[in-house]
Design a protein around this motif. Structure first.
Motif, PDB file in Angstrom:
ATOM      1  N   THR A  32       0.829  -1.209   0.000  1.00 59.69           N
ATOM      2  CA  THR A  32       0.000   0.000   0.000  1.00 59.69           C
ATOM      3  C   THR A  32       0.861   1.257   0.000  1.00 59.69           C
ATOM      4  OG1 THR A  32      -0.171  -0.138   2.423  1.00 59.69           O
ATOM      5  CG2 THR A  32      -1.954  -1.111   1.120  1.00 59.69           C
ATOM      6  N   GLY A  33       2.010   1.203   0.696  1.00 55.40           N
ATOM      7  CA  GLY A  33       2.893   2.363   0.703  1.00 55.40           C
ATOM      8  C   GLY A  33       3.465   2.655  -0.666  1.00 55.40           C
ATOM      9  N   GLU A  46       0.727   4.130  -3.332  1.00 53.15           N
ATOM     10  CA  GLU A  46       0.380   5.549  -3.223  1.00 53.15           C
ATOM     11  C   GLU A  46      -0.999   5.852  -3.811  1.00 53.15           C
ATOM     12  OE1 GLU A  46       3.486   7.890  -4.927  1.00 53.15           O
ATOM     13  OE2 GLU A  46       4.980   7.303  -3.438  1.00 53.15           O
ATOM     14  N   PRO A  53      -4.394   7.501  -3.918  1.00 54.82           N
ATOM     15  CA  PRO A  53      -4.841   8.758  -3.299  1.00 54.82           C
ATOM     16  C   PRO A  53      -6.159   8.587  -2.547  1.00 54.82           C
ATOM     17  CG  PRO A  53      -5.284   8.798  -5.652  1.00 54.82           C
ATOM     18  CD  PRO A  53      -4.537   7.525  -5.392  1.00 54.82           C
ATOM     19  N   VAL A  79      -0.737   3.227 -10.813  1.00 55.42           N
ATOM     20  CA  VAL A  79      -0.543   2.481  -9.561  1.00 55.42           C
ATOM     21  C   VAL A  79       0.229   1.197  -9.836  1.00 55.42           C
ATOM     22  CG1 VAL A  79      -1.707   1.256  -7.697  1.00 55.42           C
ATOM     23  CG2 VAL A  79      -2.584   3.460  -8.458  1.00 55.42           C
ATOM     24  N   ARG A  82       3.908   1.955 -10.534  1.00 53.28           N
ATOM     25  CA  ARG A  82       4.654   2.281  -9.309  1.00 53.28           C
ATOM     26  C   ARG A  82       4.999   1.027  -8.527  1.00 53.28           C
ATOM     27  NH1 ARG A  82       1.231   6.828  -9.067  1.00 53.28           N
ATOM     28  NH2 ARG A  82      -0.271   5.782  -7.713  1.00 53.28           N
ATOM     29  N   GLU A 137       8.783  -0.002  -7.710  1.00 55.87           N
ATOM     30  CA  GLU A 137       9.258   0.109  -6.332  1.00 55.87           C
ATOM     31  C   GLU A 137       9.463  -1.252  -5.670  1.00 55.87           C
ATOM     32  OE1 GLU A 137      10.143   2.920  -4.953  1.00 55.87           O
ATOM     33  OE2 GLU A 137       9.570   4.055  -6.735  1.00 55.87           O
TER      34      GLU A 137
END
Length: 264
Positions: free
Chosen positions: A76-77, A80, A82, A95, A98, A102
């Motif tokens: 979840t971190g 990100e 919104p 999403v 990312r 990451e």
């Protein structure tokens, strides 16, 4: 005659007053069309307000499923999402991008809107098939040869890859043709082809060149595998050879039609 003529003229004048019949019919047809168009505009405006302007369809929670090693809070971190924004405005492709950037451990992820207030992240993690030891830690390699994570402890049941390319002329030629990444992928192909019982006992996959790959098994046993080609045939041959010579220490299936075993 004069009277009748005057009367006829009056009738004609009376008939000609007002719009023609065709025009009246067009007006009667136009009114429902205008009403329908106005209704469509109102519904569209209401839908836009409901999706973007109201407080009813906004992101309130993000859920994660499918994780094995990763913690849900890591996912979840990195995502990100919104929280508080309209659900319809969340860019699910961004999403996903990312998360894959990451968290390389993630192989695939589905980002799904869960109406009316949620985003679901359905994760599939990469599974290591080989490890590369580096400075006391281990780099995990998946079944596509991707190095995706570094861990301090080796996962159980995952063999270590050793690239021990010699300096001989043939080995040097092999390296010029097949770089380290290609040799790693060849080792992965071997690891994927192993019979389940052999895979559980394999400690090391050693690569000396493209066609000189060998295995170190528990108990000091070794297997000369050769290249990664004909992997399924070599796997069947190795299983049969181990059953036929259970006390052997060394097995050679580099040529699956002419296998050999030795030692006791």
């Amino acid at each position: 005659m004069a009277g009748s003529t005057t009367a006829e003229r009056g009738d004609r004048q009376q008939e000609s007053s007002g719009p023609p019949p065709a025009r009246r019919l067009a007006r009667r047809r136009l009114r429902p069309a205008l009403a329908g168009a106005a209704l469509v505009v109102l519904l569209s405006a209401g839908s836009v307000w409901l999706l973007y302007g109201s407080q009813w369809l906004r992101v309130e929670r993000v859920t994660v499923s499918g994780t094995q090693v990763l913690a849900p809070r890591q996912v979840t971190g990195a995502a990100e999402v919104p929280v508080g924004d309209p659900l319809v405005s969340v860019d699910t492709d961004a999403v996903e991008a990312r998360l894959r950037r990451e968290l390389p451990r993630i192989d695939t992820v589905d980002v799904v809107r869960s109406w009316p207030h949620g985003i679901s992240l359905k994760v599939v993690e990469r599974t290591p098939v080989l490890l590369v030891e580096n400075g006391g830690k281990f780099i995990e390699v998946d079944d596509e040869g991707v190095r995706f994570a570094t861990v301090s402890e080796a996962p159980k049941g995952v063999p270590v890859l050793e690239l021990t390319v010699s300096r001989s002329s043939s080995a040097a030629a092999s390296l010029r043709r097949f770089d380290e990444g290609r040799l790693t992928r060849e080792a992965v192909r071997v690891a994927r082809a192993l019979p389940p019982a052999v895979a559980r006992d394999t400690r090391v996959v050693e690569v000396r060149s493209f066609d000189a790959i060998s295995l170190e098994l528990n108990g000091g046993r070794t297997v000369a595998w050769g290249s990664s080609e004909k992997g399924h045939a070599k796997a069947r041959t190795l299983s049969a050879l181990m059953k036929a010579a259970p006390g052997a220490r060394h097995f050679d299936v580099s040529v699956p039609t002419a296998p050999a075993s030795s030692g006791s």
